[in-house]
Design an enzyme around this catalytic site. Sequence first.
Site, PDB file in Angstrom:
ATOM      1  CD1 TRP A 169       4.393   2.762  -4.947  1.00 25.74           C
ATOM      2  CD2 TRP A 169       3.498   2.763  -7.000  1.00 25.74           C
ATOM      3  NE1 TRP A 169       5.417   2.625  -5.857  1.00 25.74           N
ATOM      4  CE2 TRP A 169       4.902   2.619  -7.115  1.00 25.74           C
ATOM      5  CE3 TRP A 169       2.727   2.771  -8.154  1.00 25.74           C
ATOM      6  CZ2 TRP A 169       5.542   2.509  -8.353  1.00 25.74           C
ATOM      7  CZ3 TRP A 169       3.360   2.659  -9.392  1.00 25.74           C
ATOM      8  CH2 TRP A 169       4.754   2.535  -9.492  1.00 25.74           C
ATOM      9  CE  LYS A 201       7.675  -3.545 -10.474  1.00 27.08           C
ATOM     10  NZ  LYS A 201       8.129  -3.442  -9.074  1.00 27.08           N
ATOM     11  N   GLY A 223       0.783  -1.240   0.000  1.00 25.82           N
ATOM     12  CA  GLY A 223       0.000   0.000   0.000  1.00 25.82           C
ATOM     13  C   GLY A 223       0.811   1.285   0.000  1.00 25.82           C
ATOM     14  CG  ASP A 265       5.436  -1.029  -8.092  1.00 25.54           C
ATOM     15  OD1 ASP A 265       6.348  -1.073  -8.938  1.00 25.54           O
ATOM     16  OD2 ASP A 265       5.652  -0.971  -6.866  1.00 25.54           O
TER      17      ASP A 265
HETATM   18  C1  LIG Z   1       6.356  -4.532  -5.972  1.00 24.65           C
HETATM   19  S1  LIG Z   1       4.823  -5.040  -5.304  1.00 24.65           S
HETATM   20  C2  LIG Z   1       3.903  -3.530  -5.241  1.00 24.65           C
HETATM   21  C3  LIG Z   1       4.299  -2.589  -4.149  1.00 24.65           C
HETATM   22  C4  LIG Z   1       3.354  -1.401  -4.032  1.00 24.65           C
HETATM   23  N1  LIG Z   1       3.492  -0.502  -5.170  1.00 24.65           N
HETATM   24  C5  LIG Z   1       3.602  -0.596  -2.772  1.00 24.65           C
HETATM   25  O1  LIG Z   1       4.140   0.504  -2.854  1.00 24.65           O
HETATM   26  O2  LIG Z   1       3.229  -1.067  -1.693  1.00 24.65           O
HETATM   27  C6  LIG Z   1       4.076  -5.896  -6.662  1.00 24.65           C
HETATM   28  C7  LIG Z   1       2.678  -6.409  -6.388  1.00 24.65           C
HETATM   29  O3  LIG Z   1       2.100  -6.861  -7.614  1.00 24.65           O
HETATM   30  C8  LIG Z   1       1.135  -7.821  -7.257  1.00 24.65           C
HETATM   31  N2  LIG Z   1       0.709  -8.603  -8.443  1.00 24.65           N
HETATM   32  C9  LIG Z   1       1.463  -9.404  -9.222  1.00 24.65           C
HETATM   33  N3  LIG Z   1       0.716  -9.987 -10.183  1.00 24.65           N
HETATM   34  C10 LIG Z   1      -0.548  -9.508 -10.019  1.00 24.65           C
HETATM   35  C11 LIG Z   1      -1.779  -9.745 -10.694  1.00 24.65           C
HETATM   36  N4  LIG Z   1      -1.850 -10.596 -11.735  1.00 24.65           N
HETATM   37  N5  LIG Z   1      -2.891  -9.116 -10.270  1.00 24.65           N
HETATM   38  C12 LIG Z   1      -2.828  -8.271  -9.200  1.00 24.65           C
HETATM   39  N6  LIG Z   1      -1.677  -8.012  -8.515  1.00 24.65           N
HETATM   40  C13 LIG Z   1      -0.554  -8.622  -8.913  1.00 24.65           C
HETATM   41  C14 LIG Z   1       1.854  -8.656  -6.217  1.00 24.65           C
HETATM   42  O4  LIG Z   1       0.942  -9.393  -5.420  1.00 24.65           O
HETATM   43  C15 LIG Z   1       2.620  -7.582  -5.428  1.00 24.65           C
HETATM   44  O5  LIG Z   1       1.920  -7.222  -4.252  1.00 24.65           O
END
Ligand SMILES: C[S@@+](CC[C@H](N)C(=O)[O-])C[C@H]1O[C@@H](n2cnc3c(N)ncnc32)[C@H](O)[C@@H]1O
Length: 266
Positions: free
Chosen positions: A50, A161, A48, A121
């Site tokens: 972002w 990203k 959370g 992201d």
């Molecule tokens: C780098 S983290 C994001 C961090 C977030 N921007 C923050 O600041 O807290 C990447 C996220 O992408 C999510 N993710 C990956 N594939 C996904 C999908 N198909 N649908 C939804 N979320 C996905 C992962 O569960 C993970 O929580």
Amino acid sequence: MTGKDEYYNRSKQEGYRSRSAYKLQQLDETASLFDRNDTVVDLGAAPGGWLQVAAEHVGAGGTVVGVDLQRIRDLDPEADDWGDGDVANVETIRGDMTEAKTQDRLRETIGERGADVVVSDMAPNMTGEYSLDHARSVHLARQAFEVALDLLTPGGDLVVKVFQGRDLEALQEDIEAEFEYVRVVSPPASRDSSSEVYLVAKGRMTAPVETGDRLEVEIEDVGDEGDGIATVDGYTLFVPGAETGETVEVVVDDVKPRFGFAERVD
Ligand SMILES: C[S@@+](CC[C@H](N)C(=O)[O-])C[C@H]1O[C@@H](n2cnc3c(N)ncnc32)[C@H](O)[C@@H]1O
């Protein structure tokens, strides 16, 4: 102290849920993404960080909707010790953005107002096999691009990203065709070892005409190729065989985001 420790420590001190929060801060400083009262979609939003940054920037009149495979703990400025109370309403959806049912829920939540900014992201689970991780990352980025095309209002922005690799250029070109311009940005808060970059696409373009539309236009100029040029709500239409100063009846026969072609029928 290395850069990563600095951002990690800052996130703990300032109450952000992730050090990634500083990447979005830096992307916003570079590209002016958020305005007060905006509606923002945040894909891959857990835990959370972002969401917190977007909620602060758009303020209490804005809305931020976060989606993630993981459950996102409710955002509480007091409990998390961030923000000054002037933060947006934040809604979260738990689901897989590659599935139609999650996309449908997001579309329903955003409703007719549309989104001013879509940020993603999302990252795949890393296998360590570079080409596979890259391909999966591009797949998620394309998903975010599709969502942006579906939900963004005209002029809206997309940040996505993606891990660098062979398919990055094609993805960038596809996004470029739909926005005023695209920049590849590596925010300082990205780890030095990371292959991630962010494609920042500004100004979603939409055409005010459709193929088959019949309309009367005034030819304002003639282009380098000799076609007449008319504008419809700021959108350029090329009309072969028409001269400056003429008013002609045309049928639109090819529509691109930045310009289109029409055939004169008078
Ligand atoms: C780098 S983290 C994001 C961090 C977030 N921007 C923050 O600041 O807290 C990447 C996220 O992408 C999510 N993710 C990956 N594939 C996904 C999908 N198909 N649908 C939804 N979320 C996905 C992962 O569960 C993970 O929580």
